[in-house]
Design an enzyme around this catalytic site. Sequence first.
Site, PDB file in Angstrom:
ATOM      1  CB  ILE A 175      -0.990  -0.027   1.187  1.00 20.48           C
ATOM      2  CG1 ILE A 175      -2.182   0.875   0.932  1.00 20.48           C
ATOM      3  CG2 ILE A 175      -0.310   0.291   2.505  1.00 20.48           C
ATOM      4  CD1 ILE A 175      -3.345   0.648   1.900  1.00 20.48           C
ATOM      5  N   GLY A 218      12.977  -4.142  11.648  1.00 16.72           N
ATOM      6  CA  GLY A 218      12.039  -3.148  11.136  1.00 16.72           C
ATOM      7  C   GLY A 218      10.712  -3.724  10.702  1.00 16.72           C
ATOM      8  CG  HIS A 277       5.591  -9.205   5.135  1.00 15.06           C
ATOM      9  ND1 HIS A 277       5.329  -9.274   6.480  1.00 15.06           N
ATOM     10  CD2 HIS A 277       6.279  -8.054   4.949  1.00 15.06           C
ATOM     11  CE1 HIS A 277       5.827  -8.201   7.082  1.00 15.06           C
ATOM     12  NE2 HIS A 277       6.417  -7.447   6.182  1.00 15.06           N
TER      13      HIS A 277
END
Length: 114
Positions: free
Chosen positions: A31, A93, A100
Amino acid sequence: VSETIFSKIVRKEIPATILFEDDVALAFRDIHPQAPVHFLVIPKEPIPSLDDMAEDHKGLVGHLQWVVRQVARQQGLSEGGYRVVTNIGVDGGQSVPHLHYHVLGGRHLAWPPG
Ligand code: 5GP
């Protein structure tokens, strides 16, 4: 079992631009893309991170990397090259605790990462 926004994407409860789907894996555009092409490849099973893999996930993880390669080729990244990253935990992070692989390409990527 952890539940994140990615489980909602798997169940189509929130929209995503899906590039590939099969019984165990999903690829969809990030996104907030960090490159001209930036998509994520996830297992449908909510494994928190690569560090949480069990030995019986070895086949699944190999399959996910096959999906990375297939979708990267479909997105036209093979010729120029691309980067595959999986962030793990706080120092890595990671912001969404559902395994993923980021796949980034379409521009030259700097190294090392920050
Ligand atoms: P991480 O920081 O955990 O390695 O990466 C998580 C990624 O998921 C980020 O790049 C972020 O932009 C992306 N992301 C977070 N929420 C959503 C969402 O609802 N839809 C999509 N398509 N990507 C998301």
